[in-house]
Design an enzyme around this catalytic site. Structure first.
Site, mmCIF file in Angstrom:
data_model
loop_
_atom_site.group_PDB
_atom_site.id
_atom_site.type_symbol
_atom_site.label_atom_id
_atom_site.label_comp_id
_atom_site.label_asym_id
_atom_site.label_seq_id
_atom_site.Cartn_x
_atom_site.Cartn_y
_atom_site.Cartn_z
ATOM 1 N N CYS A 178 39.434 51.686 33.036
ATOM 2 C CA CYS A 178 39.702 53.065 34.847
ATOM 3 C C CYS A 178 40.707 53.192 35.332
ATOM 4 C CB CYS A 178 38.259 52.347 35.783
ATOM 5 S SG CYS A 178 36.874 51.405 35.267
ATOM 6 N N CYS B 109 17.901 34.244 43.999
ATOM 7 C CA CYS B 109 18.651 35.288 42.755
ATOM 8 C C CYS B 109 20.002 35.531 42.574
ATOM 9 C CB CYS B 109 17.926 34.262 41.243
ATOM 10 S SG CYS B 109 17.061 35.837 41.220
ATOM 11 N N ASP C 188 61.020 37.577 54.497
ATOM 12 C CA ASP C 188 62.107 37.755 55.913
ATOM 13 C C ASP C 188 62.473 36.359 56.040
ATOM 14 O OD1 ASP C 188 62.497 39.035 57.619
ATOM 15 O OD2 ASP C 188 61.668 38.253 59.318
ATOM 16 N N ASP D 193 56.562 37.585 59.305
ATOM 17 C CA ASP D 193 55.812 37.192 60.935
ATOM 18 C C ASP D 193 56.644 38.317 62.200
ATOM 19 O OD1 ASP D 193 58.887 37.125 61.372
ATOM 20 O OD2 ASP D 193 59.057 35.415 63.125
ATOM 21 N N ASP E 9 58.017 43.835 59.784
ATOM 22 C CA ASP E 9 57.282 43.435 58.592
ATOM 23 C C ASP E 9 55.701 43.983 58.551
ATOM 24 O OD1 ASP E 9 60.021 41.209 58.036
ATOM 25 O OD2 ASP E 9 59.017 40.061 59.019
ATOM 26 N N CYS F 161 17.978 39.228 43.088
ATOM 27 C CA CYS F 161 17.736 39.575 44.518
ATOM 28 C C CYS F 161 18.924 39.738 44.863
ATOM 29 C CB CYS F 161 17.214 38.200 44.991
ATOM 30 S SG CYS F 161 16.324 36.917 44.938
ATOM 31 N N CYS G 286 37.647 47.999 36.303
ATOM 32 C CA CYS G 286 38.938 47.398 34.099
ATOM 33 C C CYS G 286 40.400 48.049 34.447
ATOM 34 C CB CYS G 286 37.918 47.393 33.393
ATOM 35 S SG CYS G 286 37.565 48.868 32.566
#
Length: 823
Positions: free
Chosen positions: A21, A89, A496, A708, A712, A92, A18
């Site tokens: 932190c 679950c 770009d 692209d 970049d 696990c 969070c």
């Protein structure tokens, strides 16, 4: 600019959850002597530091560890993908992750309940068998995922498993139905009662044969000093079954003795039904991968030694000539050597219309050939094909764990022990209050049965799998869960220009001479660009061909990054490039300045041609025009309508950049930006306006960069979310978190939209999963839920979570709607 005694560092940070932190890590790092500035990014778990050259990495790592966090090992680690069996679950998931992390050399482990996979980062010298043994010791099954897509490996196993689940549900239902009939009779005032021994005969196989899986999994959990859903079901149904057996054997007061065999049997039947429905729904979340995997043909027609041979795909090698007949799927990646056709690439790129292909064009394995006979030169096979890489990328994203999942992990770690404690308190309280041990046991059983860690474990991964799957179907490849989660918060999108908002195929629109003939300017400019793949170079060479200009030979050609190109043509030492390059050379451009400004005002890009040396002089200029993509304007309009700020970052001059910005509705244009400076511009956009002080991660603007090209890549990496066009370079795609399989800017809008929708589904799923348990457990504890009703609710809670996630499959991208597709 930093002095020579400083340096910039990036440090990966682990364990943050969070904004608090972030603050603690920043404070700890700032205290290290020699650290001048620090900024921690929670989203990518990285600290960016400006330090004195004398500061050691070890000192920084020690500070982070002392603050209670960790610094993951450098990326020399390798990644292993495992298929995990036996998980039921969220508890696990936690156990498997704990077991894997306990293996020496494992850096990180992430387990996905929905896809039943684990992604493990480990040091290069770790034996994979140690991972398998650790999982097996924790009570689960594990195998190494091969290079084949997970969907292909698991297809037969999934079908067999689904068939077994269905068979178990049918048998359990047939055995439980006679036990439920008396309950139905009670609703109509008819008091039917089966013989107690007959009830025992019917309930026993349900409890100990069909329900054996719960005892096995629950026992393994107990041995591992943990708990899971199976343990709750085993304890709860055993209590009801045991109480009934006690009554039958020792408190038998005749035919009207109250027994609870039906509660135990029906709860197990409902849980089995829930598991079957859940498995069916989970399979649908991987439909995208299954569809992609099904695209690959098993054989190819190959020309070898002058004859046509049908070979298995594994036998085809790079350079082979492959024949593809009309209507067939293209088996390999390649370049068309002979023939022309239309190719349907819809399941790869999301493009709904077939694309015309001719000699020299690239084609992708898995696409469908149209009306023409094609001969291809193979360029990629096996795991290196575009399709294989797409499948790997989608599987990686689906197997990853989103940051929001951390809260669920914390809850699931204590969920089962807390539920067992609540059930025990319920039993004690009801026994003390009523003195009736039967009602106390039944209410405790209801608590155990209603609790469902399954829904918690499936809430996030099910939505992620559905979201990334439907995105891939429409040509949006999301590399990881973090990119998907961050994209919904994007506040600024930086574009770009060339190849991103424009077609990337510029044409020469004007040639102006200052000191020689017009055709001479074109000939010299084209000479410098012979052999270059740059779009402007191709435009000059094409113009020279159209005007029948003879191109002289050039020598000593070299690129001037971000500024232009240099070379020798005859006795002339030439420079071709930007106005900045002319300034560096000391060349006066006044003779053509007014013409250049007029061209720039129309959105054209100007390259200046001059001689270098002691007396540099201007020869002329070449102006280029690039056509805007038809989807660019709607994409910018859509982003602006959603309150997302759009920015254009281009190396072109301000006139050209502003002209494009005005046409598209982009109000903020950053022009004359060198490739090396694009990342700095992205960093500046991340800072809130009127703020020069670096902000913490939670206060910064979330920026997406769309590009692209190779130039970049740094900006894509610097952005919170990098979005690359697949029509560009591989470098850009590897750097970006999201890849658009078509060069359509509307897909940027779609990528943000599917991110928002997926995140909302995650929030909905987590809300209902938490609320279900928060409301259901107290109701059961207060005696307001029959164990059978509790079992039904528990069984269908996880089904509802997965079903809610599957609603994402109905999503349609704006890019498709723009083309007139039906909604």
């Amino acid at each position: 600019m930093n002095d020579s005694g400083s340096r910039q560092l990036q440090l990966p940070i682990g364990g943050m959850t969070c904004a608090s932190c972030v603050g603690r890590v920043e404070k700890a790092l700032a205290k290290v002597p020699g650290v001048r500035a620090v900024r921690v990014n929670l989203a990518n778990e990285t600290a960016y530091l400006d330090t004195e050259a004398s500061v050691s990495r070890d000192a920084l790592v020690a500070a982070v560890i002392d603050a209670g966090y960790e610094v993951p090992a450098p990326a020399a680690a390798t990644t292993v993908n495992l298929i995990i069996g036996g998980m039921t679950c969220a508890s696990c998931v936690g156990r498997v992750e704990k077991a894997l992390r306990g293996v020496a050399g494992v850096i990180e482990a992430s387990v996905n309940l929905a896809s039943e996979t684990a992604t493990v980062s480990l040091a290069a010298d770790v034996d994979v068998s140690a991972l398998l043994n650790a999982v097996q010791a924790a009570g689960y099954e594990a195998s190494v995922k091969t290079t084949e897509p997970l969907a292909s490996q698991a297809r037969t196993a999934d079908s067999d498993k689904t068939a077994r689940e269905k068979r178990a549900v049918l048998i359990a239902s047939l055995l439980s139905l006679p036990l439920v009939i008396p309950m139905i009779g009670d609703l109509f005032g008819q008091h039917w009662m089966l013989n107690g021994w007959l009830q025992l005969l019917l309930a026993t196989p349900v409890q100990f044969w069909l329900g054996a899986r719960f005892y096995r999994a629950g026992w393994k959990a107990l041995k591992a000093k943990a708990g899971n859903m199976d343990l709750l079901v085993a304890i709860g149904t055993s209590a009801a079954f045991g109480l009934s057996l006690y009554h039958l054997l020792f408190v038998n007061h005749g035919p009207h003795t109250v027994l609870y065999f039906e509660a135990a049997a029906v709860v197990i039947t409902l849980v089995l039904l829930g598991k079957y429905l859940e498995a069916r729904a989970k399979r649908q979340t991987t439909d995208a991968i299954r569809a992609l995997a099904a695209l690959r043909p098993d054989t190819a027609r190959v020309l070898r030694a002058g004859s046509e041979q049908t070979l298995a795909i594994a036998e085809v090698i790079i350079g082979d000539r492959v024949i593809v007949k009309p209507g067939e799927r293209i088996p390999v990646d390649g370049v068309i050597a002979d023939g022309a056709s239309h190719v349907d690439e819809s399941l790869i790129t999301g493009e709904s219309l077939p694309v015309a292909k001719a000699v020299g064009d690239r084609v992708t394995g898995g696409a469908i050939n149209g009306e023409g006979l094609l001969q291809l030169t193979t360029t990629a096979v096996g795991t290196e094909t575009v399709l294989a890489r797409i499948i790997r990328m989608v599987e990686t994203a689906q197997g990853a764990k989103a940051p929001i999942q951390r809260l669920v992990d914390k809850v699931s770690a204590v969920f089962v022990p807390v539920v067992i404690a609540i059930a025990l308190l319920t039993f004690i309280a009801w026994w003390a209050y009523s003195g009736n041990v039967e009602s106390a046991i039944l209410n405790a059983v209801a608590v155990l049965v209603i609790a469902c860690p399954c829904a918690l474990g499936l809430a996030t991964p099910a939505a992620l799998m559905a979201g990334t799957g439907v995105a891939a179907k429409h040509g949006i490849l999301i590399k990881d869960a973090e990119a998907l989660e961050i994209a919904h918060r994007v506040q600024v999108v930086a574009f770009d220009k060339t190849g991103t908002l424009t077609l990337g195929k510029p044409q020469v629109v004007a040639i102006e001479a200052a000191a020689t003939e017009r055709k001479e300017i074109l000939a010299l400019a084209a000479a410098l660009n012979q052999g270059s793949e740059h779009p402007l170079a191709k435009a000059m060479l094409a113009a020279a061909e159209v005007e029948f200009v003879s191109i002289p030979d050039a020598s000593n050609i070299r690129a001037l990054p971000g500024r232009g190109i240099a070379g020798q043509v005859g006795l002339l030492d030439l420079r071709l490039g930007s106005g900045r390059l002319m300034q560096e050379l000391g060349v006066s451009v006044s003779a053509l300045q007014s013409r250049a400004l007029a061209l720039a005002g129309q959105g054209y890009t100007c390259s200046w041609l001059a001689t270098a040396g002691d007396k540099p002089r201007l020869l002329g200029l070449v102006a280029f025009g690039d056509t805007l993509k038809p989807e660019s304007a709607p994409a910018i309009t859509g982003l602006n309508a959603r309150g997302i700020r759009t920015v254009l970052i281009t190396g072109d001059n301000a006139g050209a950049g502003n002209a494009v910005g005005a046409k598209l509705g982009i109000s903020e244009v950053l022009a004359d930006v060198l490739p090396a400076d694009k990342a700095a511009k992205v960093n500046a956009l991340q800072q809130p306006p009127h703020t020069s002080v670096p902000m913490s991660a939670h206060a910064r603007h979330v920026v997406a960069m769309v590009g692209d090209g190779i130039n970049d890549a740094p900006a894509l990496a610097a952005a919170d979310v990098g979005i690359a066009m697949s029509t560009g370079t591989d470098v850009a795609m590897h750097t970006a978190g999201i890849t658009l399989m078509r060069g359509n800017p509307l897909l940027v809008l779609d990528a943000i939209d599917i991110s928002r929708r997926t995140y909302h589904k995650i929030q909905q799923n987590l809300f209902w999963a938490f609320i279900y348990n928060i409301v259901g457990i107290p109701l059961a504890a207060f005696g307001l839920l029959n164990p059978v009703i509790a079992g039904a609710a528990m069984a269908f809670s996880s089904v509802s979570v997965v079903s809610n996630a599957l609603l994402l499959k109905r999503w349609r991208p704006a890019a498709d709607r723009q083309q007139g597709g039906a909604s």
